[in-house]
Design a protein around this motif. Structure first.
Motif, PDB file in Angstrom:
ATOM      1  N   SER A 130       3.830  -0.610  -5.596  1.00 15.55           N
ATOM      2  CA  SER A 130       3.355  -0.839  -4.233  1.00 15.55           C
ATOM      3  C   SER A 130       2.134   0.012  -3.906  1.00 15.55           C
ATOM      4  O   SER A 130       1.305  -0.380  -3.079  1.00 15.55           O
ATOM      5  N   VAL A 131       2.032   1.177  -4.538  1.00 10.81           N
ATOM      6  CA  VAL A 131       0.852   2.026  -4.345  1.00 10.81           C
ATOM      7  C   VAL A 131      -0.280   1.567  -5.256  1.00 10.81           C
ATOM      8  O   VAL A 131      -1.424   1.386  -4.818  1.00 10.81           O
ATOM      9  N   ILE A 132       0.028   1.351  -6.515  1.00  7.68           N
ATOM     10  CA  ILE A 132      -1.011   1.065  -7.512  1.00  7.68           C
ATOM     11  C   ILE A 132      -1.661  -0.294  -7.285  1.00  7.68           C
ATOM     12  O   ILE A 132      -2.848  -0.480  -7.561  1.00  7.68           O
ATOM     13  N   ARG A 133      -0.921  -1.243  -6.731  1.00 12.32           N
ATOM     14  CA  ARG A 133      -1.493  -2.564  -6.486  1.00 12.32           C
ATOM     15  C   ARG A 133      -2.579  -2.515  -5.423  1.00 12.32           C
ATOM     16  O   ARG A 133      -3.379  -3.464  -5.301  1.00 12.32           O
ATOM     17  N   GLU A 134      -2.649  -1.433  -4.622  1.00 11.26           N
ATOM     18  CA  GLU A 134      -3.691  -1.303  -3.597  1.00 11.26           C
ATOM     19  C   GLU A 134      -5.063  -1.069  -4.215  1.00 11.26           C
ATOM     20  O   GLU A 134      -6.080  -1.260  -3.551  1.00 11.26           O
ATOM     21  N   SER A 135      -5.092  -0.623  -5.470  1.00  7.49           N
ATOM     22  CA  SER A 135      -6.346  -0.220  -6.075  1.00  7.49           C
ATOM     23  C   SER A 135      -7.258  -1.410  -6.354  1.00  7.49           C
ATOM     24  O   SER A 135      -6.886  -2.316  -7.101  1.00  7.49           O
ATOM     25  N   PRO A 136      -8.468  -1.413  -5.793  1.00 10.25           N
ATOM     26  CA  PRO A 136      -9.404  -2.497  -6.073  1.00 10.25           C
ATOM     27  C   PRO A 136      -9.993  -2.409  -7.475  1.00 10.25           C
ATOM     28  O   PRO A 136     -10.581  -3.360  -7.961  1.00 10.25           O
ATOM     29  N   GLY A 137      -9.825  -1.244  -8.116  1.00 10.77           N
ATOM     30  CA  GLY A 137     -10.384  -1.072  -9.457  1.00 10.77           C
ATOM     31  C   GLY A 137      -9.393  -1.338 -10.570  1.00 10.77           C
ATOM     32  O   GLY A 137      -9.711  -1.150 -11.745  1.00 10.77           O
ATOM     33  N   GLY A 138      -8.191  -1.798 -10.222  1.00 15.40           N
ATOM     34  CA  GLY A 138      -7.192  -2.064 -11.235  1.00 15.40           C
ATOM     35  C   GLY A 138      -7.437  -3.368 -11.969  1.00 15.40           C
ATOM     36  O   GLY A 138      -8.291  -4.178 -11.591  1.00 15.40           O
ATOM     37  N   THR A 142      -4.416   7.822   2.706  1.00 12.81           N
ATOM     38  CA  THR A 142      -5.384   7.129   1.865  1.00 12.81           C
ATOM     39  C   THR A 142      -4.788   6.849   0.491  1.00 12.81           C
ATOM     40  O   THR A 142      -3.788   7.453   0.083  1.00 12.81           O
ATOM     41  N   LEU A 143      -5.409   5.937  -0.241  1.00 16.13           N
ATOM     42  CA  LEU A 143      -4.912   5.550  -1.554  1.00 16.13           C
ATOM     43  C   LEU A 143      -4.912   6.721  -2.527  1.00 16.13           C
ATOM     44  O   LEU A 143      -3.952   6.909  -3.279  1.00 16.13           O
ATOM     45  N   ASP A 144      -5.972   7.511  -2.526  1.00 16.67           N
ATOM     46  CA  ASP A 144      -5.995   8.634  -3.472  1.00 16.67           C
ATOM     47  C   ASP A 144      -4.892   9.647  -3.147  1.00 16.67           C
ATOM     48  O   ASP A 144      -4.275  10.221  -4.056  1.00 16.67           O
ATOM     49  N   GLN A 145      -4.600   9.822  -1.869  1.00 17.79           N
ATOM     50  CA  GLN A 145      -3.499  10.706  -1.493  1.00 17.79           C
ATOM     51  C   GLN A 145      -2.158  10.129  -1.948  1.00 17.79           C
ATOM     52  O   GLN A 145      -1.284  10.855  -2.415  1.00 17.79           O
ATOM     53  N   ARG A 146      -1.998   8.814  -1.813  1.00 23.29           N
ATOM     54  CA  ARG A 146      -0.750   8.193  -2.250  1.00 23.29           C
ATOM     55  C   ARG A 146      -0.587   8.271  -3.761  1.00 23.29           C
ATOM     56  O   ARG A 146       0.514   8.512  -4.269  1.00 23.29           O
ATOM     57  N   LEU A 147      -1.663   8.078  -4.504  1.00 26.75           N
ATOM     58  CA  LEU A 147      -1.589   8.207  -5.960  1.00 26.75           C
ATOM     59  C   LEU A 147      -1.203   9.633  -6.350  1.00 26.75           C
ATOM     60  O   LEU A 147      -0.387   9.846  -7.256  1.00 26.75           O
TER      61      LEU A 147
END
Length: 207
Positions: free
Chosen positions: A138-146, A85-90
Motif C-alpha cells: 500500500s505504501v510502495i504502490r504510491e511510488s511513481p518511479g516504480g 509524505t511518501l519518503d517518510q512512509r517508506l
C-alpha cells in the motif's frame, strides 16, 4: 452463553495459551528447547490435550508464525499511519520492519526460518500473511518511479529481510544497521520518489 459456546471459548483460550507459551519459550531459549513435553508441563495440560489442538510441533510453530505476520502487519500500519509524505512512509515502513525482526528473533525465525507448510504468494496464503504484504504494498504502490507494485514490494521486502537476517547472523555489523538502512532508503527514494517530494534522510532513526 450455551454449553457449546463456553466449550468453544475454552478451547480457543487453550489453543492461544499453547501458542503464547511456545512463543515465549522460544524467545527465552530458542526453538530447539521447545518440545511438546515442555509445553505440556508449562501450560499444565497433558500431551494428549496439546495434540488435540495441534498435530505436531511444526503445526505449533506455524501457528506462531501466522500470529507473527498479524503482529507485523499491525506494526507496519501503525508506523506509517502518521507519515505525511511518501519518503517518510517508506522510511517508517523499513524501520518498523527491521525493528520487528531484530527485537523478536524467535518469532521471526518461526515466520521465515523454521519448517512450516505456509504458502506465500498463492491462493492458499493465509489472510495474516496477505495483510502484512499488503501493508508494504500500500505504501510502495504510491511510488511513481516504480515498475510493478507487486515486484517492487517483493524486492523491497527482500532488501529489508536481508538486512535483518544478515545483521542477526553477524554477517553484517549489527551496530551499523541504522547506516545500512539509511543507505537502502536513499537508493530506494532516489529511484521511486520524485525530487520535490524527498525529505531529509537524517530523519531515519537507528532500529
Amino acid at each position: 452463553m450455551t454449553i457449546r459456546e463456553r466449550r468453544e471459548r475454552e478451547r480457543a483460550a487453550r489453543r492461544q495459551l499453547i501458542i503464547d507459551t511456545a512463543r515465549k519459550l522460544a524467545e527465552d531459549d530458542g526453538w530447539a528447547a521447545v518440545t511438546t513435553r515442555r509445553l505440556a508441563d508449562c501450560i499444565e495440560y497433558s500431551q494428549p490435550v496439546l495434540y488435540s489442538h495441534f498435530t505436531s510441533m511444526e503445526a505449533i510453530v506455524e501457528a506462531v508464525a501466522v500470529q507473527g505476520f498479524a503482529d507485523l502487519a499491525d506494526d507496519l500500519h501503525t508506523a506509517c499511519a502518521g507519515s505525511e509524505t511518501l519518503d517518510q512512509r517508506l522510511g517508517a515502513l523499513a524501520t518498523a520492519y527491521v525493528e520487528f525482526g531484530l527485537s523478536q528473533p524467535a518469532l521471526y525465525d518461526a515466520m521465515f526460518v523454521q519448517a512450516t507448510d505456509l504458502a506465500f504468494g498463492s491462493a492458499e496464503t493465509p489472510e495474516q500473511l496477505r495483510r502484512a504484504f499488503d501493508e508494504m504494498r500500500s505504501v510502495i504502490r504510491e511510488s511513481p518511479g516504480g515498475i510493478d507494485p507487486d515486484a517492487d514490494t517483493e524486492v523491497f521486502w527482500a532488501a529489508v529481510h536481508g538486512l535483518v537476517t544478515l545483521a542477526r547472523s553477524h554477517r553484517l555489523r549489527i551496530e551499523s544497521t541504522g547506516v545500512h538502512l539509511t543507505v537502502l532508503l536513499e537508493r530506494v527514494i532516489r529511484l521511486w520518489v520524485p525530487h520535490p517530494d524527498r525529505g531529509a534522510l537524517n530523519q531515519w532513526r537507528d532500529p
